[in-house]
Design an enzyme around this catalytic site. Structure first.
Site: not given
Length: 433
Positions: A292, A360
């Protein structure tokens, strides 16, 4: 909310790697993942220089689960560091990119027989053993192939950093590694030392991710040295390598105050040197596995603004053309980000909005309180520090194609992952008629 330090051109457009982000969006479309290659190189160099300055023998191993593509592995190869992989797919990609197999470490808590065979055939640098089943499985593979390999033992040291519970890995109750306190680690080292096909070069531990303090790493350094000294006295074995994993935190928002690689490494080196002297050991080779912290700050997701929903006395919703399909971290574990309007970088900020995705799901909110100018349909939004665990966890949910990935450096842009097409979505589908 403090505005991040970013560069704009005369038109007020965000520049990344000297390239106009508006031009990137026009050329490659949105959503788009952009990496500033110079920032990646600088971070890798910072780790290397800090380890050298502390007089350590070392390896920096890029934790490629943060972002794994052929281009990224090629960049790793250029910089001369190692990488660690956690699947057969990552291993295959690294080898396809030309990364030397001896610079690859293979992690994972449930490596399959096929993956272990793949690793042995490729002669990867080291296989990190995670459990007793894997010791037996790898032993069987080595016997069948009349082969040998270098291995490490992943230990669970019982150290818990201050981070989200989903990304803590060093505590006793973890799916990873041999537990130290219960005696599993002692049993594992004796078992591996009795197998002539395995050459045990060291021990590994990883305490978690997005860590901002040095104390956890200091405790880990002390614990690994103590284990090494204990094994010397009890089993006549001294690890050559002590691997502290990664987990160094980065800045996502103003709340985050990450330390530099130099600060982390200064503390780690001091702890190691003091402890090995106390326990009468030679200073081991130290391995770190930043992922990261190498790619996260260098990555940006570009989106085009679409619809807006205004609700009286409530925060408005501004929707973009991506979302949880290209960055699931906010939905998965409430990760926070900052965003800017890339085509009006210096415009004044107005009331915050919910920056919503197009998927959605009610939980598809990229930033709950996004501080932006008065954006309109067609504007370009850049979400910052998305370089780790964004594209690598991307999906085709709602049958949306995954975005393209572009590397920018010295004013030049290069597409390194093509945008998926609708045809790509059905390429592997089979008719049942």
């Amino acid at each position: 909310m403090q505005k991040p330090a970013l560069t704009a051109n005369a038109a007020g457009h965000l520049l990344l790697g000297g390239v106009d982000t508006v031009e990137l969006a026009q050329t490659y479309g949105t959503p788009l993942v952009v990496y500033d290659v110079a920032a990646i190189r600088q971070q890798i160099q910072a780790f290397k220089e800090s380890l050298q300055a502390n007089g350590l023998r070392y390896q920096v191993s890029y934790a490629s689960k943060a972002f794994a593509t052929v281009a990224m592995y090629q960049l790793v190869t250029q910089t001369g560091i190692h990488t660690d992989v956690v699947s057969g797919g990552e291993l295959y990609t690294a080898l396809q990119a030309g990364l030397p197999a001896e610079r690859i470490s293979f992690h994972g808590n449930n490596k399959s027989r096929a993956e272990l065979e793949q690793a042995v055939d490729a002669q990867v640098g080291v296989i990190i053993l995670d459990n007793f089943y894997e010791i037996e499985l790898l032993h069987t593979v080595l016997l069948e192939k009349n082969a040998t390999c270098w291995v490490m033992l992943r230990l669970t040291p019982g150290i818990t950093p201050h981070t989200h519970q989903y990304i803590q890995t060093g505590q006793v109750d973890s799916k990873f590694g041999f537990d130290v306190d219960s005696g599993q680690a002692d049993q594992a080292v004796q078992q591996v030392l009795a197998i002539p096909q395995m050459h045990l070069i060291g021990i590994h531990a990883h305490i978690g991710s997005q860590i901002f303090g040095v104390q956890g790493f200091e405790l880990l350094a002390n614990k690994l040295v103590d284990i090494a000294a204990d094994w010397r006295d009890r089993f006549d074995y001294v690890p050559e390598v002590l691997n502290l994993g990664g987990g160094f935190g980065i800045r996502y928002t103003d709340v985050d105050q990450p330390l530099s690689p130099a600060t982390f490494i200064d503390h780690i080196a001091a702890a190691f040197k003091k402890r090995v002297a106390l326990r009468g050991l030679a200073l081991p080779e130290v391995w770190l596995e930043p992922g990261r912290s190498i790619v996260g700050p260098a990555g940006y997701n570009l989106y085009t603004v679409g619809s807006r929903k205004d609700i009286p006395e409530l925060t408005s919703y501004v929707a973009v053309d991506g979302g949880m399909g290209d960055n699931i971290r906010p939905a998965l574990y409430q990760a926070d980000y900052q965003a800017v309007c890339a085509n009006h970088l210096n415009a004044p900020l107005v009331a915050p909005v919910h920056l919503a995705g197009k998927y959605c799901e009610s939980g598809d909110i990229l930033i709950d309180q996004a501080h932006l100018p008065a954006v309109a349909p067609g504007d370009l939004v850049a979400v910052l520090a998305t370089g780790a665990y964004g594209y690598s966890m991307a999906s085709n949910y709602n049958r949306n194609p995954r975005p393209a990935v572009v590397f920018v450096e010295n004013g030049q842009a290069k597409c390194v992952v093509a945008r998926e097409s609708y045809a790509d979505l059905t390429r592997l589908d089979q008719s049942y008629l």
